[in-house]
Scaffold this active site. Structure first.
Site, PDB file in Angstrom:
ATOM      1  N   SER A 198      19.649 -14.530 -22.077  1.00 21.19           N
ATOM      2  CA  SER A 198      20.699 -13.280 -22.321  1.00 21.19           C
ATOM      3  C   SER A 198      22.141 -13.977 -21.830  1.00 21.19           C
ATOM      4  O   SER A 198      22.037 -14.537 -21.137  1.00 21.19           O
ATOM      5  CB  SER A 198      20.174 -12.217 -21.529  1.00 21.19           C
ATOM      6  OG  SER A 198      21.319 -11.202 -21.443  1.00 21.19           O
ATOM      7  N   TYR A 240      17.959  -9.490 -12.853  1.00 21.75           N
ATOM      8  CA  TYR A 240      18.039  -9.864 -14.362  1.00 21.75           C
ATOM      9  C   TYR A 240      18.914 -11.059 -14.475  1.00 21.75           C
ATOM     10  O   TYR A 240      18.657 -12.222 -15.291  1.00 21.75           O
ATOM     11  CB  TYR A 240      18.265  -8.774 -15.240  1.00 21.75           C
ATOM     12  CG  TYR A 240      18.123  -8.763 -16.798  1.00 21.75           C
ATOM     13  CD1 TYR A 240      16.971  -9.070 -17.225  1.00 21.75           C
ATOM     14  CD2 TYR A 240      19.416  -8.779 -17.537  1.00 21.75           C
ATOM     15  CE1 TYR A 240      16.853  -9.186 -18.884  1.00 21.75           C
ATOM     16  CE2 TYR A 240      19.185  -9.026 -18.923  1.00 21.75           C
ATOM     17  CZ  TYR A 240      17.850  -9.194 -19.645  1.00 21.75           C
ATOM     18  OH  TYR A 240      17.752  -9.311 -20.801  1.00 21.75           O
TER      19      TYR A 240
HETATM   20  N1  LIG Z   1      17.862  -5.734 -26.146  1.00 16.11           N
HETATM   21  C1  LIG Z   1      19.177  -6.293 -25.759  1.00 16.11           C
HETATM   22  O1  LIG Z   1      20.296  -5.767 -25.632  1.00 16.11           O
HETATM   23  C2  LIG Z   1      18.737  -7.787 -25.243  1.00 16.11           C
HETATM   24  C3  LIG Z   1      20.080  -8.502 -24.679  1.00 16.11           C
HETATM   25  C4  LIG Z   1      20.073  -9.588 -24.181  1.00 16.11           C
HETATM   26  C5  LIG Z   1      18.585 -10.382 -24.119  1.00 16.11           C
HETATM   27  N2  LIG Z   1      17.485  -9.592 -24.295  1.00 16.11           N
HETATM   28  C6  LIG Z   1      16.131 -10.374 -24.332  1.00 16.11           C
HETATM   29  O2  LIG Z   1      15.654 -10.585 -25.407  1.00 16.11           O
HETATM   30  C7  LIG Z   1      14.148 -10.518 -25.310  1.00 16.11           C
HETATM   31  C8  LIG Z   1      13.583  -9.297 -26.091  1.00 16.11           C
HETATM   32  O3  LIG Z   1      14.218  -8.067 -25.643  1.00 16.11           O
HETATM   33  P1  LIG Z   1      13.739  -6.713 -26.442  1.00 16.11           P
HETATM   34  O4  LIG Z   1      15.157  -5.812 -26.396  1.00 16.11           O
HETATM   35  O5  LIG Z   1      13.242  -6.922 -27.674  1.00 16.11           O
HETATM   36  O6  LIG Z   1      12.913  -6.227 -25.320  1.00 16.11           O
HETATM   37  P2  LIG Z   1      11.588  -5.246 -25.649  1.00 16.11           P
HETATM   38  O7  LIG Z   1      11.441  -4.471 -24.097  1.00 16.11           O
HETATM   39  O8  LIG Z   1      11.657  -4.425 -26.673  1.00 16.11           O
HETATM   40  O9  LIG Z   1      10.725  -6.109 -25.877  1.00 16.11           O
HETATM   41  C9  LIG Z   1      10.100  -7.189 -24.792  1.00 16.11           C
HETATM   42  C10 LIG Z   1       8.483  -7.290 -24.973  1.00 16.11           C
HETATM   43  O10 LIG Z   1       7.995  -8.331 -24.043  1.00 16.11           O
HETATM   44  C11 LIG Z   1       6.926  -7.768 -23.642  1.00 16.11           C
HETATM   45  N3  LIG Z   1       6.316  -8.358 -22.518  1.00 16.11           N
HETATM   46  C12 LIG Z   1       6.825  -8.170 -21.076  1.00 16.11           C
HETATM   47  N4  LIG Z   1       6.219  -8.450 -20.145  1.00 16.11           N
HETATM   48  C13 LIG Z   1       5.462  -9.474 -20.753  1.00 16.11           C
HETATM   49  C14 LIG Z   1       4.341 -10.271 -20.357  1.00 16.11           C
HETATM   50  N5  LIG Z   1       4.050 -10.583 -18.868  1.00 16.11           N
HETATM   51  N6  LIG Z   1       3.566 -10.927 -21.051  1.00 16.11           N
HETATM   52  C15 LIG Z   1       3.507 -10.776 -22.397  1.00 16.11           C
HETATM   53  N7  LIG Z   1       4.638  -9.925 -22.944  1.00 16.11           N
HETATM   54  C16 LIG Z   1       5.434  -9.326 -22.084  1.00 16.11           C
HETATM   55  C17 LIG Z   1       6.847  -6.414 -23.674  1.00 16.11           C
HETATM   56  O11 LIG Z   1       5.556  -5.484 -23.779  1.00 16.11           O
HETATM   57  C18 LIG Z   1       7.742  -6.045 -24.976  1.00 16.11           C
HETATM   58  O12 LIG Z   1       6.888  -5.678 -25.965  1.00 16.11           O
HETATM   59  C19 LIG Z   1      13.867 -10.086 -23.585  1.00 16.11           C
HETATM   60  O13 LIG Z   1      13.667 -11.506 -23.254  1.00 16.11           O
HETATM   61  C20 LIG Z   1      15.311  -9.689 -23.304  1.00 16.11           C
HETATM   62  O14 LIG Z   1      15.523  -9.915 -21.832  1.00 16.11           O
HETATM   63  C21 LIG Z   1      17.722  -8.391 -24.904  1.00 16.11           C
END
Ligand SMILES: NC(=O)c1ccc[n+]([C@@H]2O[C@H](COP(=O)([O-])OP(=O)(O)OC[C@H]3O[C@@H](n4cnc5c(N)ncnc54)[C@H](O)[C@@H]3O)[C@@H](O)[C@H]2O)c1
Length: 258
Positions: free
Chosen positions: A141, A154
């Site tokens: 991120s 985070y």
């Molecule tokens: N949404 C944003 O604005 C954003 C911005 C920067 C980075 N990210 C990163 O992108 C990635 C995806 O984000 P997202 O927005 O789709 O989030 P999300 O919460 O929709 O999806 C994350 C998924 O990871 C799964 N997960 C959590 N813990 C787990 C574990 N121990 N084992 C297996 N699966 C697990 C969850 O069940 C979920 O389905 C993440 O790493 C997040 O930090 C997101």
């Protein structure tokens, strides 16, 4: 691009950015493994892609548990095919500053966002090294590059994931394996909506922080990953690529004075 028939595993892919990565890689002809925590939602995501005729399978597991990760990678290789691409996408977000954050929230964040990346990458490269071929992509991120208040766990865990990617890239370069890190900016997603609810702000309120004036869409990240996995990107390793509309290089005060 030459991804057709190759095998990819995407962690945390039952929904959100991970699910879109899975869909885009399926559309590129890859055989895709979908990992997530809950067997039911993981199977549901697979079903959604399988009806379109894609070769896709569910691999529910907790990426923070070494034994589950090892068993998952074994299953991928025996049931889906030779693992060629791992996308470490699973992540959790916990808010809180240094003075308020609960110890459990620190541990939970580091368990998934940092240790989970290590465990999955380690299990994957142990398969890839003898073949001298493979790709690892870490979804970190921009919070790992810039400081955001009230997000100390985070930001710190995502920074760890970034530097882990660089370290792994140098170790794996002689093995023919590339490792790169994608840093999404604020993305139209359930994770961001939840953060907005906690902060009592609207998604639109975030737009002034982004020079392009729009939130990222999950497909922006998925297309970048598709390209990083392609033959065109074979000499790119150890790079940290922000997909953020300029958010990570922008200080609002600099533009407001123009
Ligand atoms: N949404 C944003 O604005 C954003 C911005 C920067 C980075 N990210 C990163 O992108 C990635 C995806 O984000 P997202 O927005 O789709 O989030 P999300 O919460 O929709 O999806 C994350 C998924 O990871 C799964 N997960 C959590 N813990 C787990 C574990 N121990 N084992 C297996 N699966 C697990 C969850 O069940 C979920 O389905 C993440 O790493 C997040 O930090 C997101």
């Amino acid at each position: 691009m030459s991804l057709a028939g190759r095998c990819a595993l995407i962690t945390g892919a039952a929904r959100g950015i991970g699910f879109t990565i899975a869909r885009v890689l399926c559309e590129a002809g890859m055989h895709v493994g979908i990992n997530d925590l809950d067997p039911g939602t993981t199977a549901g995501a697979v079903q959604e892609l399988a009806v379109a005729g894609h070769k896709v399978m569910a691999f529910p597991a907790d990426v923070t548990k070494a034994s589950q990760v090892t068993a998952m990678i074994s299953r991928v290789e025996s049931e889906l095919g030779t693992l060629w691409l791992l996308v470490n996408n699973a992540g959790v977000f916990r808010s809180g500053g240094a003075d308020s954050l609960a110890e459990q929230d620190w541990d939970d964040t580091f368990a998934v966002d940092a240790k989970g990346v290590f465990l999955c990458s380690q299990a994957a490269v142990r398969r890839m090294i003898p073949r001298k071929d493979g790709r690892i992509i870490v979804v970190s991120s921009i919070a790992g590059k810039i400081v955001r208040t009230n997000q100390i766990a985070y930001c710190s865990a995502k920074a760890a994931a970034i530097h882990f990617s660089r370290c792994l890239a140098v170790e794996m370069a002689p093995q023919g394996i590339t490792v790169n890190c994608l840093c999404p900016g604020m993305t139209d997603s359930e994770m961001l909506r939840q953060t907005a609810r906690e902060r009592a702000v609207d998604l639109e309120d975030y737009l002034s922080m982004i020079p392009s004036g729009r939130l990222a869409q999950a497909v922006d990240h998925a297309r970048t990953i598709e390209w990083l996995a392609s033959d065109e990107a074979r000499h790119i390793t150890g790079q940290v690529i922000s997909v953020d509309g300029g958010q990570s290089i922008y200080h609002p005060a600099t533009l407001s004075r123009r």
